[in-house]
Write an enzyme that holds these catalytic residues in place. Structure first.
Site, PDB file in Angstrom:
ATOM      1  N   ARG C  63       0.801  -1.230   0.049  1.00 36.44           N
ATOM      2  CA  ARG C  63      -0.157   0.191   0.037  1.00 36.44           C
ATOM      3  C   ARG C  63       0.850   1.242   0.091  1.00 36.44           C
ATOM      4  O   ARG C  63       0.716   2.279  -0.777  1.00 36.44           O
ATOM      5  CB  ARG C  63      -0.862  -0.020   1.314  1.00 36.44           C
ATOM      6  N   THR C  64       1.917   1.282   0.943  1.00 30.15           N
ATOM      7  CA  THR C  64       2.545   2.651   1.303  1.00 30.15           C
ATOM      8  C   THR C  64       3.394   2.859  -0.002  1.00 30.15           C
ATOM      9  O   THR C  64       3.331   3.994  -0.422  1.00 30.15           O
ATOM     10  CB  THR C  64       3.164   2.682   2.518  1.00 30.15           C
ATOM     11  N   LYS C  91      23.159  -7.959   0.883  1.00 32.97           N
ATOM     12  CA  LYS C  91      24.562  -8.324   0.786  1.00 32.97           C
ATOM     13  C   LYS C  91      25.440  -7.919   2.115  1.00 32.97           C
ATOM     14  O   LYS C  91      26.654  -7.806   2.270  1.00 32.97           O
ATOM     15  CB  LYS C  91      25.156  -7.483  -0.152  1.00 32.97           C
ATOM     16  N   ARG C 113      10.895   3.281   4.566  1.00 32.02           N
ATOM     17  CA  ARG C 113      10.154   2.466   5.339  1.00 32.02           C
ATOM     18  C   ARG C 113      11.132   1.557   6.025  1.00 32.02           C
ATOM     19  O   ARG C 113      11.981   0.943   5.397  1.00 32.02           O
ATOM     20  CB  ARG C 113       9.210   1.790   4.645  1.00 32.02           C
ATOM     21  N   HIS C 141       4.438   7.221  11.693  1.00 34.84           N
ATOM     22  CA  HIS C 141       3.930   6.963  10.038  1.00 34.84           C
ATOM     23  C   HIS C 141       3.026   8.222   9.785  1.00 34.84           C
ATOM     24  O   HIS C 141       1.861   7.922   9.564  1.00 34.84           O
ATOM     25  CB  HIS C 141       2.942   5.600   9.862  1.00 34.84           C
TER      26      HIS C 141
END
Lengths: 180, 428, 313
Positions: C63-64, C91, C113, C141
């Site tokens: 969604r975001t 890595k 995020r 958020h």
């Protein structure tokens, strides 16, 4: 530093000027049913409304009239920064194939009109776009030429042209103020 | 150096004998030869200590030297030199190296490395359990023979009370004190900062104070039951301080230490998500901070120990839940501790006791006194000196401090270990 | 040496407190205009032409990430997505190095995020461009709170004095924290509802009312926000089973009866049907769940416009 404001259009002159512009629009567009007026926010909107009213008086045709916001189309966002007060573009009629007449109070560099043309093109594909301005103060930076001019006023680049309208400012008056 | 060192006109503070006055100190053949007025010694190097404090060298019961295994964070040499710069003449290094100091060979390795350094003396602390796993006792007797001065699984708590009980009993046979990292590992699992209003607001996983309280209480009870000593490392909660106070009143052989950051900073510092404020135990509340000062004032807290925990710059730049716990402390300890004197929490002689005389007694280490015949472990410091903390100037390889850029008052000027000047940047 | 850091005069959005109430009102106004754009045939404005936005996502998110991507593209910016599975993160590159490497490509904004609280805040100190918090651990958020505010504002006209309940895993919820901050800024009266194990110790610091009873939480509320419950919390011993959780904290049509008749139901998604929200409630007439998603694009366009629209003063 307060410079004297020089009146360039009184309320009475403004009324006469608008009436003449409405006549010119009807002359140039014999079929008024094909016209849509789009006032550029902020002061283009009441001016478009006034032109629509006068066109109705002259021809009896109800010309659709809407508002056009150009905030997101400006070319000076980088230098002036974001503007969170964008107005609402509200042109409820289908503009495809129509004659869309942009209406603004003052024509200066032409950059706002460039933005307005782009904004219109993202809404639809008018048959033609015309431009009506109350005052043309010169100093064009883009190849833009109005179709209907209320009044040409010679100005210096640094001067400020201020248009007050009764709908937004409580009175009809156009002035030129010397730049600081 | 064979003709000795004569330290003149300093304010000599020796809490071990209740001395506080303008006196001279003569050092000869590695020991304190004489303390008195207007001493003279032909051929001795003279040190003008006018306006400075002459104190028994500081002793830090709690440092992490990272060698063997994590030499990119700190080495025995750099840690020992950093200690000397901070006014320390002896430091005790924790066992959580790689390999763990849970057997005599690692202990001997540390002591061999330390012997080659002209810095603070290094006294290894052995692990309580093999691999710090909290299960089987480490080879305590062999480590004692090799030179450990105490036992600790620091970094981890001995969660199994039965193991702790046996460790206390077994260590007593060798005269070694158990040093406990008091923290219920289940209660703090995954925690980053003190649990409370700040962690609730920031959404950061909390480490409740009660995790320290319950283990401190448990350890004190077990020590009292067995009549064995226990030393509580880096005490940080009001609850733990109160347990220690109550236990001392009952005659239990409990001692404890506090780190300077626990009486100068609170959990609110975490608001910027800077991992330099992430330590274990975590920075607590203003009330806990007040409890630390009360404990220092009334003697519940026996000494100041830095919990010097050097890490590489990049490690502290990791995400806050990935970054390791701990900050360096050896070179800021005095400046931070002097706040206690300026705030009237303790007198200067009492601060010297907290930094030197008391820790010497807890682990029965040489030093902590200026008595004639004692090893010449001395520091001379300027209690009024204002300075700005610049990690780039640290001798320690670890630059991880939350105090960078802060102004502190009080700085060590000269350090003598075993009669040798090991730190004297301004050539006193 | 001239560095990108020196030139940067823009700003970041890391938490709600980075914005003033006036700015949030401006963002709402702007987002409504962008919502109009999203409803046109040509869903694009040239506003951020030539700008580059990087979505740096360390946690799975549909969604975001999609919302920011569409928002950027509708503003004519170039949007690049980097997720952990396709970057050097796996890595073993440190977060700092990843951010510096992306910053060296001169983006205008990085949306981050991350599972760690404060990771975007740290990135903001080194990136030399705008950093937007796309959700960091349980911390914040902010764009979700803004789009939720827009959704409420659109229906109610104002947020002041509205009674809002937030029900679910408050402890682990960045959505709850940012929403509480935003709602309180505009004078809403917020109640949180969860089992005590899913409330943070020190919950009083959040300045909200607390209840463990969903009927009590929902009673007379104008807005009920439900939060997703994760089975992972069950494994952590925070509640015994989804069935028991659902029995006490599921928003069913029956529970909803005690709310105001014009109650708004919201959920940041993805929803667990039948766990924290009954299917008929999620699909019901009060549900604004899809409206939230629509507003997500519009509000993120407004945020990108505010942060990337003109950096040189």
């Amino acid at each position: 530093m307060t410079a004297a404001a020089k009146t360039v259009l009184s309320a009475l002159e403004m009324g006469r000027t608008m009436a003449r512009m409405a006549h010119e629009i009807t002359e140039k567009n014999p079929d008024c049913s094909q016209i849509i007026l789009a006032g550029i926010i902020t002061r283009g909107v009441p001016l478009a409304r006034r032109l629509a009213d006068k066109i109705k008086t002259i021809t009896g045709v109800d010309v659709p009239c809407g508002s056009l916001d150009i905030t997101f189309y400006r070319d000076d966002i980088q230098s002036k920064g974001p503007d969170l007060n964008a107005g609402r573009t509200d042109i409820s009629h289908d503009i495809n194939g129509k004659t869309l007449i942009l209406v603004d109070d003052v024509l200066f560099t032409g950059r706002s009109i460039r933005a307005a043309i782009d904004a219109v093109m993202d809404i639809g594909r008018p048959g033609r776009i015309q431009l009506a301005v109350l005052l043309d103060r010169g100093h064009r930076e883009l190849p833009i030429r109005p179709d209907y001019i209320g009044k040409n006023i010679p100005t210096a680049r640094g001067e400020r042209v201020r248009v007050k309208l009764s709908e937004t400012d409580g009175e009809d008056l156009a002035t030129v103020v010397e730049g600081a | 150096m064979s003709n000795g060192i004569l330290i003149q006109n300093g304010r000599v503070i020796d809490p071990s004998r209740g001395i506080d006055g303008i006196l001279d100190v003569l050092v000869k053949d590695g020991v304190i030869a004489e303390v008195g007025k207007s001493l003279s010694a032909s051929g001795a190097k003279t040190v003008d200590a006018e306006g400075l404090v002459v104190s028994p060298g500081f002793i830090d019961l709690h440092v992490h030297l990272r060698e063997p295994g994590f030499e990119y964070k700190e080495t025995i040499a750099t840690g020992s030199m950093a200690a000397a710069a901070g006014g320390f003449t002896a430091i005790c290094c924790m066992a959580n190296t790689k390999p763990v100091n849970d057997n005599a060979s690692v202990t001997r390795f540390i002591l061999e490395k330390a012997a080659a350094v002209d810095g603070a003396r290094v006294y290894p602390i052995g692990a309580i359990t093999k691999g710090l796993k909290g299960e089987e006792l480490a080879e305590i007797g062999e480590m004692k023979k090799a030179g450990v001065v105490a036992l600790s699984d620091d970094g981890r708590c001995v969660m199994d009370a039965r193991v702790l009980r046996h460790a206390m009993d077994y260590a007593a046979m060798f005269g070694l004190t158990i040093v406990e990292h008091c923290e219920d590992e289940h209660l703090v699992k995954g925690g980053i900062m003190n649990e409370g209003e700040t962690s609730a607001r920031l959404g950061i996983k909390g480490m409740p104070a009660v995790a320290e309280d319950v283990i401190a209480r448990r350890d004190i009870d077990i020590a009292a039951y067995l009549k064995r000593p226990v030393h509580i490392a880096h005490i940080s909660t009001r609850g733990a301080v109160e347990s220690v106070r109550a236990a001392k009143a009952l005659g239990t052989a409990v001692t404890c230490e506090v780190a300077p950051h626990h009486f100068t900073l609170t959990e609110k510092s975490l608001e910027a998500f800077d991992a330099n404020y992430k330590m274990n135990p975590p920075l607590r509340t203003a009330d806990d901070l007040a409890a630390m000062k009360e404990g220092l004032r009334d003697g519940t807290i026996d000494c100041i120990a830095t919990d010097h925990a050097p890490h590489a710059k990049w490690e502290k730049e990791l995400e806050i839940d990935q970054a390791p716990y701990g900050i360096v402390g050896l070179e800021t300890s005095l400046g931070l501790s002097m706040l206690l004197v300026r705030e009237g929490v303790v007198t200067l002689p009492r601060l010297v006791a907290l930094l030197s005389t008391n820790p010497a007694k807890i682990f029965n280490l040489p030093g902590g006194t200026l008595k004639e015949g004692a090893p010449a472990n001395i520091c001379i410091f300027d209690s009024e000196k204002k300075w700005i903390v610049d990690p780039a100037e640290f001798v320690s390889l670890g630059k991880n401090t939350p105090f960078a850029g802060k102004e502190l008052v009080g700085k060590n000027c000269l350090t003598i270990v075993g009669g040798r000047i090991v730190y004297n940047p301004s050539n006193l | 040496m001239e560095t990108v850091e020196k030139k940067f005069r823009g700003r970041h959005l890391l938490q709600i407190a980075d914005l003033t109430a006036d700015e949030i009102m401006g963002l709402l106004n702007t987002a409504y205009k962008f919502k109009d754009v999203s409803e046109r045939e040509i869903k694009k404005v040239p506003t951020l032409r030539g700008k580059t936005i990087v979505n740096l996502f360390y946690e799975p998110s549909t969604r975001t990430r999609t919302s920011f991507e569409i928002a950027g593209k509708r503003l004519s910016a170039d949007v690049i997505n980097i997720s952990t599975s396709s970057s050097s993160v796996t890595k073993g590159e440190t977060f700092k190095d990843t951010v510096l490497n992306i910053a060296a490509m001169r983006p205008d904004a990085i949306v981050i995020r991350h599972g760690s609280p404060g990771a975007p805040a740290y990135a903001a100190t080194i990136a030399g461009c705008s950093v937007i918090n796309g959700g960091d651990g349980a911390n914040a958020h902010p764009t979700q709170a803004l789009l939720d505010l827009m959704t409420i504002h659109e229906k109610k006209g104002s947020v002041e004095n509205l009674k809002v309940a937030i029900v679910g895993d408050i402890l682990h919820s960045r959505v709850a924290r940012s929403n509480i901050n935003a709602l309180k800024m505009f004078g809403a009266d917020v109640t949180v509802c969860a089992p005590p194990t899913l409330l943070p110790h020190g919950v009083n610091a959040l300045g909200v009312k607390v209840t463990h009873n969903i009927r009590e939480a929902v009673a007379d509320k104008d807005v009920v926000m439900m939060l997703r419950i994760q089975t992972e919390r069950m494994q952590q011993g925070l509640f015994p089973s989804l069935r028991e959780y659902s029995e006490h904290f599921c928003l069913s049509a029956k529970v909803l009866k005690s709310a105001r008749p014009d109650v708004l139901i919201m959920h940041p998604g993805p929803i667990n049907r039948g766990v924290e929200i009954a299917s008929d409630v999620a699909d019901g007439p009060y549900s604004l769940i899809l409206s939230q998603v629509t507003h997500g694009v519009a509000m993120r366009m407004a945020v990108l416009y505010l942060l990337c629209g003109g950096a040189e003063s």
